[in-house]
Motif scaffolding. Structure first.
Motif, PDB file in Angstrom:
ATOM      1  N   VAL A  33       0.839  -1.201   0.000  1.00 18.02           N
ATOM      2  CA  VAL A  33       0.000   0.000   0.000  1.00 18.02           C
ATOM      3  C   VAL A  33       0.874   1.252   0.000  1.00 18.02           C
ATOM      4  CG1 VAL A  33      -1.684   1.336   1.309  1.00 18.02           C
ATOM      5  CG2 VAL A  33      -1.951  -1.141   1.105  1.00 18.02           C
ATOM      6  N   ALA A  34       1.916   1.235   0.825  1.00 17.07           N
ATOM      7  CA  ALA A  34       2.814   2.390   0.911  1.00 17.07           C
ATOM      8  C   ALA A  34       3.490   2.660  -0.433  1.00 17.07           C
ATOM      9  CB  ALA A  34       3.865   2.161   1.990  1.00 17.07           C
ATOM     10  N   THR A  35       3.908   1.595  -1.115  1.00 17.82           N
ATOM     11  CA  THR A  35       4.557   1.753  -2.412  1.00 17.82           C
ATOM     12  C   THR A  35       3.600   2.349  -3.438  1.00 17.82           C
ATOM     13  OG1 THR A  35       6.067  -0.109  -2.001  1.00 17.82           O
ATOM     14  CG2 THR A  35       5.705   0.536  -4.292  1.00 17.82           C
ATOM     15  N   ALA A  36       2.386   1.780  -3.505  1.00 16.33           N
ATOM     16  CA  ALA A  36       1.401   2.280  -4.476  1.00 16.33           C
ATOM     17  C   ALA A  36       1.028   3.730  -4.178  1.00 16.33           C
ATOM     18  CB  ALA A  36       0.162   1.392  -4.454  1.00 16.33           C
ATOM     19  N   ALA A  37       0.854   4.045  -2.892  1.00 18.79           N
ATOM     20  CA  ALA A  37       0.477   5.411  -2.523  1.00 18.79           C
ATOM     21  C   ALA A  37       1.601   6.402  -2.823  1.00 18.79           C
ATOM     22  CB  ALA A  37       0.108   5.464  -1.044  1.00 18.79           C
ATOM     23  N   SER A  38       2.851   5.965  -2.644  1.00 17.59           N
ATOM     24  CA  SER A  38       3.982   6.872  -2.867  1.00 17.59           C
ATOM     25  C   SER A  38       4.127   7.270  -4.327  1.00 17.59           C
ATOM     26  CB  SER A  38       5.287   6.227  -2.366  1.00 17.59           C
ATOM     27  OG  SER A  38       5.664   5.131  -3.189  1.00 17.59           O
ATOM     28  N   THR A  39       3.563   6.464  -5.236  1.00 15.98           N
ATOM     29  CA  THR A  39       3.665   6.799  -6.661  1.00 15.98           C
ATOM     30  C   THR A  39       2.845   8.038  -7.014  1.00 15.98           C
ATOM     31  OG1 THR A  39       1.805   5.355  -7.257  1.00 15.98           O
ATOM     32  CG2 THR A  39       4.017   4.380  -7.286  1.00 15.98           C
ATOM     33  N   LEU A  40       1.964   8.447  -6.124  1.00 12.43           N
ATOM     34  CA  LEU A  40       1.155   9.637  -6.381  1.00 12.43           C
ATOM     35  C   LEU A  40       1.884  10.918  -5.976  1.00 12.43           C
ATOM     36  CD1 LEU A  40      -2.306   8.334  -5.095  1.00 12.43           C
ATOM     37  CD2 LEU A  40      -1.351   8.209  -7.400  1.00 12.43           C
ATOM     38  N   ALA A  41       2.965  10.779  -5.215  1.00 11.17           N
ATOM     39  CA  ALA A  41       3.708  11.952  -4.751  1.00 11.17           C
ATOM     40  C   ALA A  41       4.354  12.742  -5.887  1.00 11.17           C
ATOM     41  CB  ALA A  41       4.751  11.534  -3.719  1.00 11.17           C
ATOM     42  N   ILE A  97       8.770  15.673 -17.593  1.00 11.21           N
ATOM     43  CA  ILE A  97       8.307  15.675 -16.207  1.00 11.21           C
ATOM     44  C   ILE A  97       6.820  15.345 -16.147  1.00 11.21           C
ATOM     45  CG2 ILE A  97       7.826  17.133 -14.202  1.00 11.21           C
ATOM     46  CD1 ILE A  97      10.712  16.303 -14.359  1.00 11.21           C
ATOM     47  N   VAL A  98       6.036  15.998 -16.998  1.00  9.11           N
ATOM     48  CA  VAL A  98       4.583  15.768 -17.007  1.00  9.11           C
ATOM     49  C   VAL A  98       4.253  14.331 -17.371  1.00  9.11           C
ATOM     50  CG1 VAL A  98       2.407  16.391 -18.113  1.00  9.11           C
ATOM     51  CG2 VAL A  98       4.046  18.180 -17.512  1.00  9.11           C
ATOM     52  N   ILE A  99       4.874  13.826 -18.441  1.00  8.25           N
ATOM     53  CA  ILE A  99       4.593  12.459 -18.890  1.00  8.25           C
ATOM     54  C   ILE A  99       5.105  11.440 -17.869  1.00  8.25           C
ATOM     55  CG2 ILE A  99       5.103  10.709 -20.627  1.00  8.25           C
ATOM     56  CD1 ILE A  99       5.133  12.907 -22.716  1.00  8.25           C
ATOM     57  N   GLY A 100       6.321  11.658 -17.398  1.00  9.67           N
ATOM     58  CA  GLY A 100       6.911  10.703 -16.453  1.00  9.67           C
ATOM     59  C   GLY A 100       6.113  10.568 -15.173  1.00  9.67           C
ATOM     60  N   THR A 101       5.764  11.692 -14.561  1.00 16.85           N
ATOM     61  CA  THR A 101       5.009  11.634 -13.303  1.00 16.85           C
ATOM     62  C   THR A 101       3.601  11.075 -13.525  1.00 16.85           C
ATOM     63  OG1 THR A 101       4.326  13.949 -13.598  1.00 16.85           O
ATOM     64  CG2 THR A 101       6.277  13.532 -12.239  1.00 16.85           C
ATOM     65  N   VAL A 145      -0.283   6.605 -12.852  1.00 18.91           N
ATOM     66  CA  VAL A 145      -1.213   5.625 -13.431  1.00 18.91           C
ATOM     67  C   VAL A 145      -0.869   4.216 -12.948  1.00 18.91           C
ATOM     68  CG1 VAL A 145      -1.935   4.493 -15.572  1.00 18.91           C
ATOM     69  CG2 VAL A 145      -1.828   6.987 -15.449  1.00 18.91           C
ATOM     70  N   VAL A 146       0.423   3.901 -12.943  1.00 26.54           N
ATOM     71  CA  VAL A 146       0.864   2.583 -12.451  1.00 26.54           C
ATOM     72  C   VAL A 146       0.440   2.395 -10.995  1.00 26.54           C
ATOM     73  CG1 VAL A 146       2.878   1.170 -11.889  1.00 26.54           C
ATOM     74  CG2 VAL A 146       2.788   2.415 -14.053  1.00 26.54           C
ATOM     75  N   GLY A 147       0.626   3.433 -10.189  1.00 27.37           N
ATOM     76  CA  GLY A 147       0.245   3.347  -8.781  1.00 27.37           C
ATOM     77  C   GLY A 147      -1.252   3.182  -8.591  1.00 27.37           C
ATOM     78  N   LEU A 148      -2.047   3.909  -9.375  1.00 24.42           N
ATOM     79  CA  LEU A 148      -3.508   3.806  -9.267  1.00 24.42           C
ATOM     80  C   LEU A 148      -3.997   2.423  -9.685  1.00 24.42           C
ATOM     81  CD1 LEU A 148      -4.573   7.311 -10.629  1.00 24.42           C
ATOM     82  CD2 LEU A 148      -4.791   6.476  -8.278  1.00 24.42           C
ATOM     83  N   ILE A 149      -3.379   1.867 -10.720  1.00 24.57           N
ATOM     84  CA  ILE A 149      -3.738   0.511 -11.142  1.00 24.57           C
ATOM     85  C   ILE A 149      -3.413  -0.488 -10.032  1.00 24.57           C
ATOM     86  CG2 ILE A 149      -3.163  -1.360 -12.737  1.00 24.57           C
ATOM     87  CD1 ILE A 149      -2.773   0.764 -14.904  1.00 24.57           C
ATOM     88  N   ALA A 150      -2.250  -0.315  -9.401  1.00 22.05           N
ATOM     89  CA  ALA A 150      -1.854  -1.208  -8.306  1.00 22.05           C
ATOM     90  C   ALA A 150      -2.835  -1.102  -7.142  1.00 22.05           C
ATOM     91  CB  ALA A 150      -0.444  -0.877  -7.843  1.00 22.05           C
ATOM     92  N   LEU A 151      -3.237   0.114  -6.784  1.00 18.82           N
ATOM     93  CA  LEU A 151      -4.205   0.298  -5.699  1.00 18.82           C
ATOM     94  C   LEU A 151      -5.547  -0.324  -6.051  1.00 18.82           C
ATOM     95  CD1 LEU A 151      -3.449   3.985  -4.631  1.00 18.82           C
ATOM     96  CD2 LEU A 151      -3.123   1.929  -3.229  1.00 18.82           C
ATOM     97  N   ALA A 152      -5.979  -0.174  -7.310  1.00 18.90           N
ATOM     98  CA  ALA A 152      -7.246  -0.753  -7.743  1.00 18.90           C
ATOM     99  C   ALA A 152      -7.207  -2.284  -7.659  1.00 18.90           C
ATOM    100  CB  ALA A 152      -7.563  -0.312  -9.169  1.00 18.90           C
ATOM    101  N   ARG A 153      -6.064  -2.866  -8.035  1.00 23.31           N
ATOM    102  CA  ARG A 153      -5.926  -4.323  -7.959  1.00 23.31           C
ATOM    103  C   ARG A 153      -5.955  -4.804  -6.509  1.00 23.31           C
ATOM    104  NH1 ARG A 153      -1.231  -6.699 -11.650  1.00 23.31           N
ATOM    105  NH2 ARG A 153      -2.230  -8.584 -10.822  1.00 23.31           N
ATOM    106  N   MET A 154      -5.368  -4.027  -5.615  1.00 26.92           N
ATOM    107  CA  MET A 154      -5.405  -4.388  -4.196  1.00 26.92           C
ATOM    108  C   MET A 154      -6.829  -4.363  -3.660  1.00 26.92           C
ATOM    109  SD  MET A 154      -2.107  -2.354  -2.639  1.00 26.92           S
ATOM    110  CE  MET A 154      -0.608  -2.239  -3.604  1.00 26.92           C
TER     111      MET A 154
END
Length: 243
Positions: free
Chosen positions: A88-96, A117-121, A126-135
């Motif tokens: 959870v911490a990893t997925a949430a940190s991707t939003l920072a 910067i815009v594309i990378g972040t 998106v990767v983090g949100l997908i991970a949270l949704a899967r959890m």
């Protein structure tokens, strides 16, 4: 023959990941572009959090401890609570990083509107949100694998194993590439595959216990007396044989 995994081969990847996180944090300090600095710091933090979580899971694999829920009236193999917390911490940190980028845009900081910067972040978010949704989706299944007098239940994050004992066709261990418990049902559905981090125990050991109670209906009553008693009974019954 038990199937094993060689975790040491993954160590260089962790070293490289920490180095990448360190470079991002270093750039956050030395770069002279405020908007980029603001984004590089959370990116470095995200990499460090994700790598530390992976290292924690690798350590559990190397220890090969048998973790059970002693508060359960049945036999329940359950992974460490820290595993879920790190995920959870990893997925949430991707939003920072994307949050920092948006803040930089609002404040008009130089570099915040950079295409990379815009594309990378955004990709990281998106990767983090997908991970949270899967959890959240996986949370509909019980964590770990529970064995009761009637059947088995689990296993969060690896697939659904909600079977009566008579519905279990085959129990095995496969390597893909790490050792995974394989549970096939009589309907011929795709087997449920669960690695050690999802079980909290070596798949080889869980397979032995699962086969024992599948093949010995007269012994299933012990599953109502708690996990420790159930494991002791399996050890007694299989004493003198390879476990």
């Amino acid at each position: 023959m038990p199937v094993s995994v060689q975790p040491r081969a993954l160590a260089p990847a962790f070293v490289g990941a920490y180095a990448l996180g360190g470079v991002a944090l270093f750039l956050a300090v030395v770069l002279g572009v405020p908007g980029v600095q603001l984004v590089m710091a959370p990116i470095g933090f995200t990499v460090v959090v994700a790598t530390t979580g992976a290292v924690m899971q690798l350590r559990q694999v190397k220890e090969r401890r048998l973790l059970i829920d002693t508060s359960s009236a049945s036999l329940r193999f359950r992974p460490r609570a820290s595993r879920g917390a790190w995920m959870v911490a990893t997925a949430a940190s991707t939003l920072a990083p994307v949050t920092a980028m948006i803040y930089g845009l609002v404040k008009g900081l130089p570099g915040s509107s950079s295409r990379s910067i815009v594309i990378g972040t955004s990709v990281i978010a998106v990767v983090g949100l997908i991970a949270l949704a899967r959890m959240l989706w996986a949370a509909r299944f019980p964590e770990g694998l529970e064995m009761t007098e009637l059947g088995i239940h689990g296993i969060r994050g690896a697939g659904e194993a909600h079977l009566m004992w008579d519905d279990i066709a085959d129990v095995g261990v496969v390597a893909a590439p790490a050792a995974k418990l394989s549970i096939a049902d009589v309907n011929g559905s795709h087997p449920v595959l669960a690695a050690m981090p999802y079980l909290g125990a070596d798949p080889n050991d869980v397979a032995v216990v699962l086969r024992f109670f599948r093949d010995h209906p007269e012994e299933r009553w012990v599953l109502t007396t708690g996990g420790r008693a159930a494991l002791r009974r399996v050890e007694e019954a299989l004493s003198g044989t390879a476990v």
